[in-house]
Write a protein that holds these residues in place. Structure first.
Motif, PDB file in Angstrom:
ATOM      1  N   ASP A 117       9.326  42.246  14.264  1.00 47.29           N
ATOM      2  CA  ASP A 117       7.907  41.966  13.802  1.00 47.29           C
ATOM      3  C   ASP A 117       7.078  42.687  14.811  1.00 47.29           C
ATOM      4  O   ASP A 117       5.854  42.660  15.063  1.00 47.29           O
ATOM      5  CB  ASP A 117       7.556  40.465  14.250  1.00 47.29           C
ATOM      6  CG  ASP A 117       8.043  39.560  12.978  1.00 47.29           C
ATOM      7  OD1 ASP A 117       8.164  39.953  11.860  1.00 47.29           O
ATOM      8  OD2 ASP A 117       8.284  38.365  13.116  1.00 47.29           O
ATOM      9  N   SER A 118       7.663  43.496  15.956  1.00 47.99           N
ATOM     10  CA  SER A 118       6.956  44.264  16.907  1.00 47.99           C
ATOM     11  C   SER A 118       6.948  45.542  16.513  1.00 47.99           C
ATOM     12  O   SER A 118       7.546  46.143  15.218  1.00 47.99           O
ATOM     13  CB  SER A 118       7.491  44.305  18.203  1.00 47.99           C
ATOM     14  OG  SER A 118       8.901  44.598  18.125  1.00 47.99           O
ATOM     15  N   ASP A 119       6.021  46.447  17.046  1.00 49.21           N
ATOM     16  CA  ASP A 119       5.929  47.729  16.357  1.00 49.21           C
ATOM     17  C   ASP A 119       5.629  47.987  15.054  1.00 49.21           C
ATOM     18  O   ASP A 119       5.633  49.267  14.309  1.00 49.21           O
ATOM     19  CB  ASP A 119       7.231  48.643  16.470  1.00 49.21           C
ATOM     20  CG  ASP A 119       7.494  48.831  18.279  1.00 49.21           C
ATOM     21  OD1 ASP A 119       6.672  49.007  18.833  1.00 49.21           O
ATOM     22  OD2 ASP A 119       8.894  48.829  18.467  1.00 49.21           O
ATOM     23  N   THR A 157       2.333  40.296  19.879  1.00 50.88           N
ATOM     24  CA  THR A 157       3.678  40.363  19.411  1.00 50.88           C
ATOM     25  C   THR A 157       4.243  41.795  19.457  1.00 50.88           C
ATOM     26  O   THR A 157       5.259  42.093  19.116  1.00 50.88           O
ATOM     27  CB  THR A 157       3.798  39.911  17.992  1.00 50.88           C
ATOM     28  OG1 THR A 157       3.167  40.946  17.100  1.00 50.88           O
ATOM     29  CG2 THR A 157       2.959  38.516  17.622  1.00 50.88           C
ATOM     30  N   GLY A 158       3.268  42.772  19.866  1.00 52.91           N
ATOM     31  CA  GLY A 158       3.729  44.246  20.103  1.00 52.91           C
ATOM     32  C   GLY A 158       3.378  45.031  18.875  1.00 52.91           C
ATOM     33  O   GLY A 158       3.603  46.322  18.873  1.00 52.91           O
TER      34      GLY A 158
END
Ligand code: ADP
Length: 249
Positions: free
Chosen positions: A3-5, A28-29
């Motif tokens: 979920d990040s990036d 969340t990133g």
């Protein structure tokens, strides 16, 4: 993909629910494109995200303008190398008015910003979302989509249309691995609420009609959005999640 990036685009992110959602995604990133008609509001949201150590860019667009919607999708894809999450959140209220007094201009303006925008967003984002490992579309609807109230014919129709569009797109885009869900907040404590308060109810009296005893906060919507866009929600598509404290006004 984790979920990040991710590359996330949130419309109406210069204020209210959109601002809270953009900030939560950034936490969340995710890399977030903050889209709003209000340049200052969008810039302020980006400033808040950067102050928290996140990554965001601001982009001014009118979500009812097809060329502007195409432009915002291109901008996200260029800035962050693609698009993973599109949140069609920008919206406008309607002044409570008996249907016979609603002008065609009010009808068109309300439906264009609240509903046509989500069609346009999907139309231009789907080619990018198809390239994502886990493409997601989120649409901000309203409990008014399910439980109408006095004098809001254009608003209620636009939000009910948002739920219908969500279910259709979830069905249509499932083969592409793109999930599509709507969020239906109850009266939410944002600047927009003041516009509704002149209608059926005062803001104060709204608290008493919600079993959990408070209005929805922008952060409640942000939490639902981040969940629906996450891997934890990978089996959830075509739903209209009510964030309503137990019952509507
Ligand atoms: P809420 O969060 O309850 O929807 P707000 O008024 O706080 O209410 O936020 C709505 C946001 O949507 C505002 O920042 C507003 O500028 C934005 N907005 C309204 N109309 C458009 C539009 N046509 N294009 C882009 N953003 C819009």
């Amino acid at each position: 993909m984790s979920d990040s990036d991710r590359s996330v685009l949130v419309t109406g992110a210069g204020s209210g629910m959109g601002e809270a959602t953009a900030r939560r995604f950034a936490a969340t990133g995710a890399n977030v494109l903050v889209v709003d008609l209000d340049e200052e509001g969008a810039a302020a949201t980006v400033g808040a995200i950067e102050a928290d150590g996140g990554t965001a860019r601001s982009h001014v667009a009118d979500v009812s303008d097809p060329a502007a919607v195409e432009g915002m999708i291109d901008r996200a894809a260029e800035a962050f190398g693609g698009l993973d999450v599109l949140h069609n959140n920008a919206g406008v209220p309607q002044e409570s008015t008996p249907v016979e007094d609603v002008t065609e201009e009010t009808w068109d303006a309300t439906v264009d910003v609240n509903l046509k925008s989500a069609f346009l967003g999907a139309k231009y984002a789907v080619p990018e979302l198809r390239e994502s490992d886990a493409g997601v579309i989120l649409n901000t609807a309203s409990t008014a989509a399910i439980r109408p109230r006095t004098g809001l014919s254009a608003y209620v129709a636009s939000k009910a249309g948002m739920v219908g569009l969500t279910k259709q797109l979830a069905y249509e885009l499932a083969d592409d691995g793109i999930r599509v869900n709507a969020i239906c907040p109850v009266a939410t404590d944002t600047p927009m609420l003041q516009d509704f308060a002149a209608g059926d109810l005062s803001v104060e009296s709204m608290h008493d009609t919600i079993p959990l005893g408070r209005l929805c906060e922008p952060e409640d919507v942000a939490g639902a959005a981040v969940f629906l866009a996450s891997e934890d929600a990978s089996m959830i598509t075509g739903t209209a999640l009510e964030v309503d404290g137990g019952r509507d006004i």
